[in-house]
Motif scaffolding. Sequence first.
Motif, PDB file in Angstrom:
ATOM      1  N   GLY A  12       0.822  -1.204   0.000  1.00 25.54           N
ATOM      2  CA  GLY A  12       0.000   0.000   0.000  1.00 25.54           C
ATOM      3  C   GLY A  12       0.853   1.249   0.000  1.00 25.54           C
ATOM      4  O   GLY A  12       2.085   1.190  -0.137  1.00 25.54           O
ATOM      5  N   ALA A  13       0.196   2.386   0.141  1.00 25.30           N
ATOM      6  CA  ALA A  13       0.896   3.665   0.049  1.00 25.30           C
ATOM      7  C   ALA A  13       0.239   4.681   0.973  1.00 25.30           C
ATOM      8  O   ALA A  13      -0.919   4.529   1.363  1.00 25.30           O
ATOM      9  N   ALA A  14       0.996   5.718   1.305  1.00 19.44           N
ATOM     10  CA  ALA A  14       0.483   6.797   2.150  1.00 19.44           C
ATOM     11  C   ALA A  14       0.967   8.136   1.612  1.00 19.44           C
ATOM     12  O   ALA A  14       2.046   8.227   1.020  1.00 19.44           O
ATOM     13  N   VAL A  15       0.131   9.153   1.801  1.00 17.24           N
ATOM     14  CA  VAL A  15       0.490  10.510   1.389  1.00 17.24           C
ATOM     15  C   VAL A  15      -0.144  11.491   2.361  1.00 17.24           C
ATOM     16  O   VAL A  15      -1.263  11.280   2.831  1.00 17.24           O
ATOM     17  N   LEU A 190       1.745  13.083  -8.116  1.00 15.92           N
ATOM     18  CA  LEU A 190       1.118  12.069  -7.271  1.00 15.92           C
ATOM     19  C   LEU A 190       1.102  10.713  -7.975  1.00 15.92           C
ATOM     20  O   LEU A 190       1.421   9.684  -7.382  1.00 15.92           O
ATOM     21  N   GLN A 191       0.722  10.741  -9.239  1.00 20.97           N
ATOM     22  CA  GLN A 191       0.642   9.492 -10.013  1.00 20.97           C
ATOM     23  C   GLN A 191       2.006   8.810 -10.115  1.00 20.97           C
ATOM     24  O   GLN A 191       2.132   7.610  -9.896  1.00 20.97           O
ATOM     25  N   GLU A 192       3.029   9.594 -10.387  1.00 22.17           N
ATOM     26  CA  GLU A 192       4.373   9.047 -10.539  1.00 22.17           C
ATOM     27  C   GLU A 192       4.863   8.409  -9.236  1.00 22.17           C
ATOM     28  O   GLU A 192       5.419   7.302  -9.238  1.00 22.17           O
ATOM     29  N   THR A 193       4.634   9.094  -8.115  1.00 15.54           N
ATOM     30  CA  THR A 193       5.119   8.517  -6.842  1.00 15.54           C
ATOM     31  C   THR A 193       4.279   7.317  -6.416  1.00 15.54           C
ATOM     32  O   THR A 193       4.793   6.393  -5.787  1.00 15.54           O
ATOM     33  N   LEU A 194       2.993   7.302  -6.804  1.00 13.99           N
ATOM     34  CA  LEU A 194       2.159   6.142  -6.480  1.00 13.99           C
ATOM     35  C   LEU A 194       2.598   4.921  -7.287  1.00 13.99           C
ATOM     36  O   LEU A 194       2.635   3.813  -6.772  1.00 13.99           O
ATOM     37  N   VAL A 195       2.953   5.148  -8.548  1.00 14.94           N
ATOM     38  CA  VAL A 195       3.487   4.045  -9.368  1.00 14.94           C
ATOM     39  C   VAL A 195       4.711   3.442  -8.703  1.00 14.94           C
ATOM     40  O   VAL A 195       4.872   2.224  -8.632  1.00 14.94           O
ATOM     41  N   THR A 196       5.593   4.302  -8.202  1.00 12.21           N
ATOM     42  CA  THR A 196       6.816   3.844  -7.558  1.00 12.21           C
ATOM     43  C   THR A 196       6.524   2.944  -6.361  1.00 12.21           C
ATOM     44  O   THR A 196       7.204   1.947  -6.138  1.00 12.21           O
ATOM     45  N   THR A 197       5.482   3.271  -5.581  1.00  7.07           N
ATOM     46  CA  THR A 197       5.163   2.459  -4.403  1.00  7.07           C
ATOM     47  C   THR A 197       4.659   1.064  -4.782  1.00  7.07           C
ATOM     48  O   THR A 197       4.727   0.142  -3.988  1.00  7.07           O
TER      49      THR A 197
END
Length: 200
Positions: A12-15, A190-197
């Motif tokens: 998962g991811a957090a922001v 946001l999209q780019e960092t979410l892809v990374t996670t």
Amino acid sequence: MPGTFEPIPGGGAAVALDEVEISIIRSLAVQLLELIGPGPAEDAPDDPLAELFAEGPSEPPSDPVLKRLFPDAYSDPEGTPEAAAAEEQRAYSSEFRRYTENDLRAGKRENALAVVRTLNALHVAGDGGAVLKLSTAESQQWLGALNDLRLAIGSRLDITDEEDTDLLYRLPDEDPRKPMVMAYLWLGGLQETLVTTLMP
């Protein structure tokens, strides 16, 4: 973590988002839902068998944003030199659209709804911020919704390639498109960092 998604233990991811950012994303997701429209199940009696065999539209949408979200499956007939080949591609695209667009719309609708639901469930702290935590499945839905939002905004801004994106950075502050451009670029981050996670 401010402004960028980071992986969390167990998947998962957090922001970290502030109230304004939460409001902007929620508003954009609601607008996307309105644009996509209600699903067939919302207009018809609850009949799973009928839904299974329901046919979608055969013609491409007239709205340029919807055309971008639901493009023809085959090459653009306008780019085909021979009339017969163009007509054949139109027929293939029409048939493909009839059997796939309802499902595509339902998927995009569900992704946008997931964004709204997760934002509505956030508990904003006294400082006006909150940390959004997503499961892996929710991250996938957010990724789909962020992509659709960027496609929609990009369509309104007439962005078709990387050169168009480069020009956005040089827009003067007084340009009326500036707020939309800022949203487009921010959602891209946001999209780019979410892809990374989500990468193994």
